[in-house]
Design a protein around this motif. Structure first.
Motif: not given
Length: 104
Positions: A2-3, A9-12, A23-24, A54-59
């Motif tokens: 997600n953005c 939701p992000l789209q490839f 991309s959002c 949005p990829k790994c959930g990190g800050a």
């Protein structure tokens, strides 16, 4: 995924040279893996950001490139870069390169 900004939701999206970015479709932000950029970005002045990668959930952290002329979000964990609408064009302008993504 997600953005990080609007949570849509992000789209490839496939770019030339077979580079896939996220991309959002709602806020028009984009997420690049640092390895997908043809630029060597030196990110300075990193500070905490309120956004989550949005990829790994990190800050994520916000920092500047090109001597403070552009601020962007960066994930230290997965090395991702989030660019808000208009920042891709600004990055092209500051770097002097039209093609910012693809093989180095």
């Amino acid at each position: 995924m997600n953005c990080p900004k609007c949570h849509g939701p992000l789209q490839f999206v496939r770019l030339p040279d077979s580079v896939d970015i996220e991309s959002c479709p709602f806020c028009n932000g984009v997420f690049y893996d640092l390895s997908e950029l043809t630029l060597d970005l030196k990110i300075d002045n990193l500070m905490a950001s309120r956004y989550v990668c949005p990829k790994c959930g990190g800050a994520m952290k916000v920092g500047t490139v090109f001597e403070g002329k552009l601020a962007l979000e960066h994930c230290a964990g997965c090395q991702g870069i989030w660019l808000d609408p208009g920042e891709v064009q600004k990055l092209r302008q500051l770097s002097g390169k039209d093609k910012i993504a693809g093989a180095r």
